[in-house]
Design an enzyme around this catalytic site. Structure first.
Site, PDB file in Angstrom:
ATOM      1  N   THR A 153      -1.823   5.675   1.936  1.00 23.98           N
ATOM      2  CA  THR A 153      -3.036   4.846   1.941  1.00 23.98           C
ATOM      3  C   THR A 153      -3.071   4.020   3.217  1.00 23.98           C
ATOM      4  OG1 THR A 153      -2.979   4.690  -0.472  1.00 23.98           O
ATOM      5  CG2 THR A 153      -4.320   3.078   0.686  1.00 23.98           C
ATOM      6  N   LEU A 179       0.849  -1.186   0.000  1.00 27.72           N
ATOM      7  CA  LEU A 179       0.000   0.000   0.000  1.00 27.72           C
ATOM      8  C   LEU A 179       0.885   1.235   0.000  1.00 27.72           C
ATOM      9  CD1 LEU A 179      -2.604  -0.989   2.777  1.00 27.72           C
ATOM     10  CD2 LEU A 179      -2.919  -1.126   0.297  1.00 27.72           C
ATOM     11  N   ASP A 180       0.491   2.267  -0.750  1.00 30.44           N
ATOM     12  CA  ASP A 180       1.224   3.526  -0.723  1.00 30.44           C
ATOM     13  C   ASP A 180       1.278   4.054   0.705  1.00 30.44           C
ATOM     14  OD1 ASP A 180       1.482   3.387  -3.459  1.00 30.44           O
ATOM     15  OD2 ASP A 180      -0.149   4.787  -3.875  1.00 30.44           O
ATOM     16  N   GLN A 181       2.301   4.850   0.987  1.00 30.43           N
ATOM     17  CA  GLN A 181       2.467   5.380   2.339  1.00 30.43           C
ATOM     18  C   GLN A 181       1.242   6.179   2.788  1.00 30.43           C
ATOM     19  OE1 GLN A 181       6.397   6.735   3.125  1.00 30.43           O
ATOM     20  NE2 GLN A 181       5.835   7.985   4.886  1.00 30.43           N
TER      21      GLN A 181
END
Length: 277
Positions: free
Chosen positions: A132, A128-130
């Protein structure tokens, strides 16, 4: 290390590993050489048909993962069994270290939990993106990692996200098919590009407000920043996602949440649906 109950008559160990789980040749060879599969403490003949309901035991050496455990696990475990766990990653926390000395990522916290429970292996199946928050699937042994990796590739792990986007989408649901590549002018940004990697995103509007709407999004592929790029491509960037053209919010954050993971468990043979708050 774990047990598995045969769920169809006549299945052999060879068929289970190669056909049903579709493990790679290297893993299968290592399991065979280690006599890793036993029945009643005796090695199993790999081509002998087994009756439905037979419980076999797997025991093999598991390598140690390299994540430095945190002093205390500060991520919430939403689901766990002997093969995997699903944690809720907070917003602002990286999924995994990008530098050897990074020690406060989600996987560092997961490793604390694993070590506290007597284990030493944990590897994330996706990321997951930071910015998100939400659900992250983690494998607890190499066989699980191999199977879950394939399931991600074959789109049999359904990942659902919630995002608040600027403006109001004209349609209540739709599919975005637009290849994604790197932005030549920005090191971390991604763009829709004809020569990029194929990317498919399904969306459904679940709430409409004045100036924004909330969509539930299901990923068919897992490209970097995929939801962010695709929603911006439609002209509806995620609220607060200034990298992709949205207005800045007071918090400085963007609103993207991994709210659900659903899949048929390859070891338990049952449907797993985990939701995040």
């Amino acid at each position: 290390m774990f047990t598995y109950t045969i769920n169809e008559n006549g299945l052999t160990i060879e068929e289970l590993l190669r056909t049903k789980w579709r493990l790679g040749k290297k893993i299968v060879h290592e399991l065979r050489m280690a006599k890793a599969v036993t029945l009643n403490d005796e090695p199993v003949l790999w081509k002998e048909p087994l009756e439905k309901g037979t419980t076999i035991h797997f025991a093999f050496d598991i390598p140690a993962s390299n994540y430095i455990p945190t002093d205390k696990c500060e991520v919430t475990v939403r689901y766990e069994d002997e093969h995997c766990l699903i944690v809720s990653k907070p917003k602002g926390m990286a999924t995994h270290p990008n530098e050897p000395m990074d020690s406060d990522t989600c996987m560092n916290h997961v490793m604390r939990h694993i070590v506290d429970n007597g284990g030493h292996y944990a590897e994330h199946v996706h990321r997951l993106d930071q910015g998100t928050n939400g659900l992250l699937l983690v494998a607890k042994h190499p066989i699980a990692k191999s199977i879950f990796d394939r399931m991600i590739e074959e789109k049999t792990i359904v990942r659902t996200y919630a995002a608040e986007v600027q403006g109001n989408l004209r349609t209540d649901s739709g599919t975005i098919k637009a290849a994604i590549g790197k932005d030549r002018h920005h090191n971390t940004r991604r763009v829709v590009a004809p020569n990029g990697q194929s990317a498919v995103t399904h969306y459904e509007v679940v709430n409409r407000f004045k100036g924004t709407c909330v969509v539930h999004v299901v990923l068919e592929t897992g490209r970097t920043h995929q939801i962010r790029v695709h929603m911006a491509h439609l002209g509806h960037p995620i609220v607060g996602d200034t990298m992709y053209g949205a207005r800045e919010t007071a918090s400085g954050d963007y609103a993207l949440h991994a709210i659900q993971l659903a899949f048929t468990h390859p070891f338990l043979n049952e449907q797993i649906i985990v939701k995040d708050n």
